[in-house]
Design an enzyme around this catalytic site. Structure first.
Site, PDB file in Angstrom:
ATOM      1  CB  ALA B  19      49.318 -17.514  56.032  1.00  0.00           C
ATOM      2  CD  GLU B  42      56.368 -24.484  50.470  1.00  0.00           C
ATOM      3  OE1 GLU B  42      55.832 -23.527  51.085  1.00  0.00           O
ATOM      4  OE2 GLU B  42      56.965 -25.425  51.054  1.00  0.00           O
ATOM      5  CB  SER B  48      47.044 -24.436  49.131  1.00  0.00           C
ATOM      6  OG  SER B  48      47.529 -23.214  48.645  1.00  0.00           O
ATOM      7  CB  CYS B  52      44.503 -29.458  60.642  1.00  0.00           C
ATOM      8  SG  CYS B  52      44.883 -27.739  60.377  1.00  0.00           S
ATOM      9  CG  ASP B 294      51.160 -22.149  61.687  1.00  0.00           C
ATOM     10  OD1 ASP B 294      50.020 -21.655  61.799  1.00  0.00           O
ATOM     11  OD2 ASP B 294      51.370 -23.356  61.465  1.00  0.00           O
TER      12      ASP B 294
END
Lengths: 463, 463
Positions: B19, B42, B48, B52, B294
């Site tokens: 995101a 970060e 990025s 998953c 998320d």
């Protein structure tokens, strides 16, 4: 008391394949034998079979012909349907509410009256009127009998050169079938690229893939005749430029609605030669006559005009709707959006909605985009390339059509667009569709979403 | 002249995964470095990446970790994004329009002011507060660092007994990964069946298939602790009934929104603990702060209520929308319908919309039907069984949800229902959807159509 309420009505069905027998079966589900007599006429030997399965039977994927038969004559008769095989209807007498039928073998004729009539006479393959079309070794693949005849020829013929005339669905599926059987296959195609149900730029991808499979693809070639040898069997397929030697020829030129009977009776036909019905599949202007399957025209919900599409899934839906209505219930068939999927070996081909030329023809202006993506996350094994073309109406951004060519997972992705077309979605709306994502199934942006984003940007003028 | 028009704005992004970095990249596309400075923080080593994809990396389908990284820190920096890795934001000062960040390695802290702020702090795995959860050999699989740590453990560990705690998406995917690596796998599940995102009757199909793959599935089992050996390493997973010996334990219990920072700053959180945004992904009540991925709650378009769904495809869409708006454009995220697909070896599992218990909870009454069909025409090779469950609202017949369990071709069929849900279709309307049909792709009635017909009949009361 109204005596007519207790009179048993008779439903007559002309045509014993998908539409006709689905209608008969559904009517029977709603009305028992005491209320409704059902008589069905079929001129061939078979009922309720999958014509779409014939290429896979010929190619050897399906080994048993009978597996293509969804319901046998005996099964229909066991459901109290008076099925008359090898019996051809030769006349519809609207005023007398009766049909004349002829026993194909004996030639005997008789009239049968009806209260309700279903016309499901199907389609007939286009066989151009040119020399040699009836020569031994030249085959259509419309019926199970056709498929058996072709298999018999293949079993008898020594030569391994097959020519397929036409490069639509049937043509490319038959090319696959014959390649699978070890033939040298040449496809002779009148158009500029195979699969004229796609735009030529997408058809070009199919062309390349077919060549990669060892199929010789000849475009822009008008067949002028079938050349025969001393034995009168097919020897070659002739075009103005050259002849293509052939031991067997398969015709996949397409079909036209079989509406000879309907036309003779004065029933309303559309510009494509198919029967015109209303939303309940009733023949327009006729209270007690329904028609469905390959002999009717259907409303294209995207263009707003009638089309002729010969496809088993429509025929089954029509039959279901007709049987419900003829059985006293209520159902409608709103129309189609023009979805079709096919494959040549592992190449999947899909389309729905309008091509560029369809949009032009019906006065719709559009933006068209084409994107490359993959079937799975790029890092996942067996991710394969997929090309998606999308058309959106100018100004409104309404989705007009989608074409997809790729490998595993490409074909049925077109269903996303089929539902979006039905719902009248804009490509902008489609950009946020909540489609299934996991690495084995899709990139994080599904290829259809990637196309929608690009189309939406183009409609906005920001691309 | 208005001097402020020439002042360079600063966009600060908290969180460098899907995101956050999608937002940063999209904002950069719309505004060059002379107009917009972009600073992204970060706390980890990577940007990025596809979380998953971790189960497939652990399972060996993906051999190179770096393939899971869609865009590296260097690539982001080359696009003029001032990316600060290993830097954790510890404070958001709303009044001062600034954030405090700490260098994870040196501990040095400093404040950075912002004109626009993007919060993309992601989710954190649920780690129950019980003995042994931090023992060596116990692993989450949330980040690339987690995945590497698990792979290191697997490489070092001699024993072949793996216990997966939790039987949701991550749990079943990790079970597959460990089976593929040759482990004896036991899945310990608190619920009555695996995949609680399905109704239990559909979860039962997954249960059976997992057992068929040699996975030991233990339901209704609440883990009470992790037992360790003399070496302090994991030895077993304890439940009230029995202990499950384990050489390695993988936690797949789910995640919660990581909103510690947002909460401390007084930003609005929903009942699931996620940030609340409007349709433009702006944090409610805050003109210049956006949140996505998320860490936010999303509107469920079917129930009309907020949910928390941690899924990369949503995070990417949020980032796209945020970046467009933060870059001066206009985009919205309307919500989700709750689509998810997964697989365990060749079993495909898909769902969208509401389960029975969701419908009950939000006051919707429904009819539920379940049908069995096949992925292809029954006569076509490799046609595999498929079970489709469909929920439709009482009276209106509006589609509420679909669950599908089957083999190849089952998973992505859920997209048909996802689009139909988005469009607010009724199951009656769905019965005539023009879905792609050819024998290698579908029976003549697609399984989703078969379910829609049965659901429509049940809503009408004619079933």
């Amino acid at each position: 008391m109204n005596m007519s309420r207790t009179r048993r009505e008779r439903l007559v069905v002309i045509g014993g394949d998908a539409a006709g027998m689905s209608a008969a079966s559904q009517a029977r589900r709603l009305k028992g034998r005491d209320e409704l007599e059902i008589v069905a006429f079929e001129r061939g030997h078979f009922t309720s079979y999958s014509a779409c399965g014939i290429p896979y039977w010929v190619g050897g994927d399906v080994t048993d012909r009978d597996r293509l038969i969804a319901r046998t004559p005996e099964e229909h008769r066991a459901r109290d349907i008076d099925l008359r095989l090898r019996t051809e209807v030769t006349d519809i007498d609207l005023d007398g509410q009766r049909v004349r039928a002829r026993d194909v073998d004996s030639g005997a004729e008789s009239w049968t009256s009806y209260d309700k009539l279903v016309i499901a006479t199907g389609a007939r393959p286009i066989r151009p009127d040119m020399p040699g079309m009836d020569a031994p070794g030249v085959h259509g693949v419309q019926t199970l009998d056709d498929g058996q005849a072709l298999l018999d020829t293949l079993a008898r013929t020594r030569g391994r050169r097959a020519v397929v005339v036409g490069a639509g669905y049937i043509g490319v599926e038959m090319a696959e079938a014959l390649i699978n059987r070890g033939y040298e296959v040449t496809v002779v195609n009148r158009g500029s690229e195979p699969m004229s149900t796609l735009d030529p730029d997408m058809g070009r991808l199919v062309h390349k893939a077919m060549e990669g499979l060892g199929i010789t693809m000849v475009n822009d070639a008008e067949v002028t005749g079938i050349l025969t040898g001393d034995d009168d069997r097919v020897r070659a397929v002739a075009t103005p430029d050259r002849d293509f030697p052939a031991d067997v020829v398969v015709l996949g030129i397409g079909v036209r609605p079989e509406t000879t009977l309907a036309k003779a009776a004065g029933l309303p036909l559309g510009i494509h030669g198919g029967l015109l019905t209303d939303r309940s599949m009733r023949v327009r202007g006729h209270e007690n006559i329904w028609a469905g399957g390959d002999c009717v025209e259907v409303l294209d919900l995207v263009s707003g005009q009638e089309r002729h599409i010969a496809l088993g899934t429509h025929a089954n839906k029509h039959g279901q709707v007709i049987g419900t209505n003829a059985g006293g219930g209520y159902a409608t068939f709103p129309g189609v959006v023009g979805t079709a999927v096919s494959k040549v070996c592992d190449l999947e081909i899909a389309r729905t909605g309008l091509r560029e030329k369809d949009a032009h023809r019906v006065g719709l202006r559009f933006e068209a985009v084409t994107i490359e993506s993959t079937s799975r996350a790029g890092y996942y094994p067996d991710a394969s390339p997929m090309t998606v073309k999308m058309l959106a109406e100018l100004r409104t951004g309404r989705l007009l059509g989608v074409q997809i060519v790729g490998r595993e997972g490409a074909g049925k992705r077109v269903d996303i667009a089929a539902v979006a077309l039905t719902a009248g979605m804009t490509v902008e709306q489609m950009t946020t569709l909540d489609l299934g994502y996991a690495p084995p199934f899709s990139p994080v942006w599904d290829p259809v979403l990637v196309a929608a984003r690009k189309a939406a940007a183009k409609v906005r003028g920001s691309l």
